[in-house]
Design an enzyme around this catalytic site. Structure first.
Site, mmCIF file in Angstrom:
data_model
loop_
_atom_site.group_PDB
_atom_site.id
_atom_site.type_symbol
_atom_site.label_atom_id
_atom_site.label_comp_id
_atom_site.label_asym_id
_atom_site.label_seq_id
_atom_site.Cartn_x
_atom_site.Cartn_y
_atom_site.Cartn_z
ATOM 1 N N GLU A 82 7.006 9.668 -1.399
ATOM 2 C CA GLU A 82 6.043 10.723 -0.709
ATOM 3 C C GLU A 82 5.520 10.340 0.426
ATOM 4 O O GLU A 82 4.110 9.958 0.948
ATOM 5 C CB GLU A 82 4.459 9.749 -2.011
ATOM 6 C CG GLU A 82 4.655 8.171 -1.382
ATOM 7 C CD GLU A 82 2.695 7.720 -2.150
ATOM 8 O OE1 GLU A 82 3.587 6.844 -2.632
ATOM 9 O OE2 GLU A 82 2.229 7.883 -1.307
ATOM 10 N N CYS A 116 3.675 7.823 -6.191
ATOM 11 C CA CYS A 116 5.039 6.659 -6.234
ATOM 12 C C CYS A 116 5.812 7.459 -7.665
ATOM 13 O O CYS A 116 6.728 6.736 -7.991
ATOM 14 C CB CYS A 116 4.163 5.240 -7.056
ATOM 15 S SG CYS A 116 3.084 4.808 -5.634
ATOM 16 N N HIS A 246 5.146 0.245 -13.527
ATOM 17 C CA HIS A 246 5.756 0.544 -11.277
ATOM 18 C C HIS A 246 4.588 -0.544 -11.460
ATOM 19 O O HIS A 246 2.722 -1.285 -11.394
ATOM 20 C CB HIS A 246 4.498 1.763 -11.389
ATOM 21 C CG HIS A 246 3.806 2.037 -10.060
ATOM 22 N ND1 HIS A 246 4.649 2.042 -9.042
ATOM 23 C CD2 HIS A 246 2.897 1.941 -9.487
ATOM 24 C CE1 HIS A 246 3.786 1.985 -8.203
ATOM 25 N NE2 HIS A 246 2.838 2.564 -8.237
HETATM 26 N N1 ACO Z 1 -8.859 -16.403 -5.648
HETATM 27 C C1 ACO Z 1 -8.322 -16.026 -6.576
HETATM 28 N N2 ACO Z 1 -8.525 -14.327 -6.751
HETATM 29 C C2 ACO Z 1 -9.044 -14.195 -5.518
HETATM 30 C C3 ACO Z 1 -9.543 -14.594 -4.878
HETATM 31 C C4 ACO Z 1 -9.410 -16.337 -4.585
HETATM 32 N N3 ACO Z 1 -9.338 -16.523 -3.585
HETATM 33 N N4 ACO Z 1 -10.643 -13.792 -4.060
HETATM 34 C C5 ACO Z 1 -10.510 -12.306 -4.634
HETATM 35 N N5 ACO Z 1 -9.289 -13.247 -5.782
HETATM 36 C C6 ACO Z 1 -9.272 -11.976 -6.774
HETATM 37 C C7 ACO Z 1 -10.014 -10.826 -7.668
HETATM 38 O O1 ACO Z 1 -11.577 -11.573 -8.368
HETATM 39 C C8 ACO Z 1 -9.666 -9.907 -7.819
HETATM 40 O O2 ACO Z 1 -9.069 -10.081 -9.357
HETATM 41 P P1 ACO Z 1 -9.005 -9.233 -10.288
HETATM 42 O O3 ACO Z 1 -8.922 -8.143 -10.489
HETATM 43 O O4 ACO Z 1 -8.500 -10.745 -11.416
HETATM 44 O O5 ACO Z 1 -10.413 -9.984 -11.339
HETATM 45 C C9 ACO Z 1 -8.194 -9.643 -7.155
HETATM 46 O O6 ACO Z 1 -8.394 -10.993 -6.499
HETATM 47 C C10 ACO Z 1 -8.434 -8.287 -6.771
HETATM 48 O O7 ACO Z 1 -9.602 -8.822 -5.525
HETATM 49 P P2 ACO Z 1 -10.898 -7.421 -5.642
HETATM 50 O O8 ACO Z 1 -12.777 -8.600 -4.524
HETATM 51 O O9 ACO Z 1 -11.315 -6.352 -6.734
HETATM 52 O O10 ACO Z 1 -10.536 -6.661 -4.703
HETATM 53 P P3 ACO Z 1 -9.763 -5.589 -3.318
HETATM 54 O O11 ACO Z 1 -11.495 -5.143 -2.381
HETATM 55 O O12 ACO Z 1 -8.815 -6.361 -2.490
HETATM 56 O O13 ACO Z 1 -8.940 -4.537 -3.120
HETATM 57 C C11 ACO Z 1 -7.182 -3.380 -4.349
HETATM 58 C C12 ACO Z 1 -7.425 -4.808 -4.022
HETATM 59 C C13 ACO Z 1 -8.737 -2.859 -5.062
HETATM 60 C C14 ACO Z 1 -6.375 -3.872 -5.397
HETATM 61 C C15 ACO Z 1 -6.546 -2.734 -3.271
HETATM 62 O O14 ACO Z 1 -5.986 -3.272 -2.915
HETATM 63 C C16 ACO Z 1 -6.489 -1.742 -2.862
HETATM 64 O O15 ACO Z 1 -7.218 -0.426 -2.311
HETATM 65 N N6 ACO Z 1 -5.008 -1.640 -2.808
HETATM 66 C C17 ACO Z 1 -4.376 0.328 -3.261
HETATM 67 C C18 ACO Z 1 -4.517 0.766 -4.536
HETATM 68 C C19 ACO Z 1 -3.621 0.651 -5.195
HETATM 69 O O16 ACO Z 1 -2.543 -0.431 -5.280
HETATM 70 N N7 ACO Z 1 -4.189 0.655 -6.550
HETATM 71 C C20 ACO Z 1 -3.464 0.462 -7.777
HETATM 72 C C21 ACO Z 1 -2.377 2.014 -8.636
HETATM 73 S S1 ACO Z 1 -2.482 3.429 -7.089
HETATM 74 C C22 ACO Z 1 -0.678 3.088 -6.203
HETATM 75 O O17 ACO Z 1 0.062 3.405 -7.018
HETATM 76 C C23 ACO Z 1 -0.749 2.826 -4.823
#
Ligand code: ACO
Length: 448
Positions: A82, A116, A246
């Site tokens: 991609e 993906c 994945h």
């Molecule tokens: N210590 C431990 N855990 C923590 C801490 C900390 N200090 N701070 C946050 N976390 C945890 C949160 O609780 C959450 O876990 P949970 O879901 O089990 O509760 C996790 O860390 C992620 O934090 P969030 O605030 O929920 O999310 P964030 O705003 O950081 O974004 C996301 C995460 C959405 C995955 C982002 O990285 C993203 O957009 N990535 C790209 C999209 C993606 O990969 N999507 C997946 C399918 S599509 C694909 O394959 C591309």
């Protein structure tokens, strides 16, 4: 043809990487957010010397060399990616340089693209070719290659980069159980790349997580239904030895396995024990929508599925945690981790694979593992991929250097008239690298 599937594999990822712990501190995120929160350890990225074309050239030439395959023996080559470098010219055509040298231009296949999922689409195409009346007796080759980069912000730590090449043919140690397969395809805007001037996607992170889990449910239900139709009994997690997902980041894989456990509970399948049933009972009346939103359900199901996760998923997580999201290569890198950790003991085992590409396309499918015979044996595949050595010999850079590289790549993206650094000291010998993009946007590669 009998037992069509994967005969051989090779994997390449860039030697440059950044530790998630260091990145977390650099980005001002709370301690543990990337490592525990996302479940990631390290992230590979391409320096200015590498791209999806160079990585796939490296993976393909190394596979042919290490398994002693004559390039003339390849009759079909398909690429899943991609990462857009050219809107018309396929990555496959760049790979033809390897085959033209040996006077083989009789090779079908081009690129497949949908986030993906493209690698899985390419794999299915090649397997179908081998099983069809157009098969000419030669091998097929599938390449998954991507460089996953995100703009600064919460998605940035979920990048990664790699290429995986897979040789396809009959009598394979990694054979498709084609009867057991379930797909779910739908139109959503969870992650997409509408801005053609940028390599970065537009991503609705939360929506992409929910879409992934909904697709997982749907594919699992369909796979279970097909199994029941053919076998006359219910499918449960007990019927598979390993589950490979994945892996955009490891936390989502933990949630996915817990979700399947909950699905088994809802269907009253045999794999769920009494104690877990009691803990999950309060959630049985939730609607589908409510169940995706329930944090309590998420935590409870992760807790009750924990031991089974360690057994059936744990051995698949090394590379995705260490290299990051490799988009099309991500699922197959998770599978490579399983070969690395269990290799010859996998004979006779069933492995369930879940492929997800945003937008969205998804399929769950099944492999039946067989020991195979040299050079196409499970233990030889693990030896050739040499995962431990590749991980160990990487070069860690500081987050500052990583950000600097991202900025240079942003500037170079879609650009012309530049030459790359002459310093190739970090690349292992045999690695292809980009030397120049000329005034006509033509790209030139060398092999170290
Ligand atoms: N210590 C431990 N855990 C923590 C801490 C900390 N200090 N701070 C946050 N976390 C945890 C949160 O609780 C959450 O876990 P949970 O879901 O089990 O509760 C996790 O860390 C992620 O934090 P969030 O605030 O929920 O999310 P964030 O705003 O950081 O974004 C996301 C995460 C959405 C995955 C982002 O990285 C993203 O957009 N990535 C790209 C999209 C993606 O990969 N999507 C997946 C399918 S599509 C694909 O394959 C591309």
């Amino acid at each position: 043809q009998k037992d069509v599937g994967i005969l051989a594999m090779e994997m390449y990822f860039p030697p440059t990487c950044v530790q998630q712990e260091a990145l977390e501190a650099h980005d001002g995120a709370s301690k543990g957010k990337y490592t525990i929160g996302l479940g990631q350890d390290c992230m590979a990225f391409c320096s200015e010397l590498e791209d999806v074309i160079s990585m796939s050239l490296t993976a393909v030439s190394s596979l042919l060399e290490k398994y002693k395959i004559d390039p003339k023996q390849i009759g079909r080559l398909e690429v899943g990616s991609e990462t857009v470098i050219d809107k018309s010219k396929s990555i496959k055509t760049f790979l033809m340089t390897i085959f033209e040298e040996c006077d083989n231009t009789d090779i079908e296949g081009v690129d497949s693209t949908n986030a993906c999922y493209g690698g899985t689409a390419a794999l299915f195409n090649v397997v179908n070719w081998v099983e069809s009346s157009s098969w000419d007796g030669r091998y097929g080759l599938v390449v998954c290659t991507d460089s996953a980069v995100y703009a600064e912000g919460p998605a940035r730590p979920t990048g990664g980069a790699a290429a995986i090449a897979m040789l396809i043919g009959p009598d394979a140690p990694i054979a498709f159980e084609s009867k057991y397969r379930g797909s779910h395809m739908s139109h959503v805007y969870d992650f997409y790349k509408p801005n053609l001037a940028s390599e970065y996607p537009v991503v609705d992170g939360k929506l992409s997580q929910t879409c992934y889990l909904m697709a997982l449910d749907s594919c699992y239900k369909r796979l279970c239904a097909k199994y029941e139709k053919f076998e006359g009994k219910q499918f449960s997690m007990d019927d598979a030895d390993y589950f490979v997902f994945h892996s955009p980041y490891n936390k989502l894989v933990q949630k996915s396995f817990a979700r399947l456990y909950f699905m088994d509970f809802l269907r009253n399948a045999s794999s769920v024990d009494e104690a877990s049933k009691e803990k999950l009972a309060p959630f049985s009346a939730l609607s589908g929508e409510e169940s995706y939103a329930s944090r309590d359900l998420e935590k409870t199901s992760q807790t009750v599925a924990k031991n089974l996760y360690a057994e059936k998923v744990g051995p698949t997580t090394l590379l995705p945690k260490q290299v990051g999201n490799m988009y099309t290569a991500s699922l197959y890198a998770a599978f490579a981790s399983l070969l690395h950790s269990k290799n010859s003991s996998l004979g006779g085992k069933r492995v369930i694979m879940f492929s997800y590409g945003s937008g969205l396309s998804s399929t769950m499918f099944s492999f039946r593992m067989r020991e195979g015979s040299h050079p196409f044996s499970l233990s030889n595949i693990a030896t050739v991929m040499d995962v431990a050595n590749k991980l160990e010999s990487r070069h860690e850079v500081t987050p500052e250097k990583f950000v600097e590289t991202m900025q240079l790549m942003e500037h170079r993206y879609g650009g012309k008239d530049f030459v790359t650094s002459k310093d190739t000291s970090l690349l292992p010998s045999g690695t292809y690298y980009l030397t120049e993009v000329d005034s006509m946007y033509r790209r030139f590669y060398s092999k170290k």
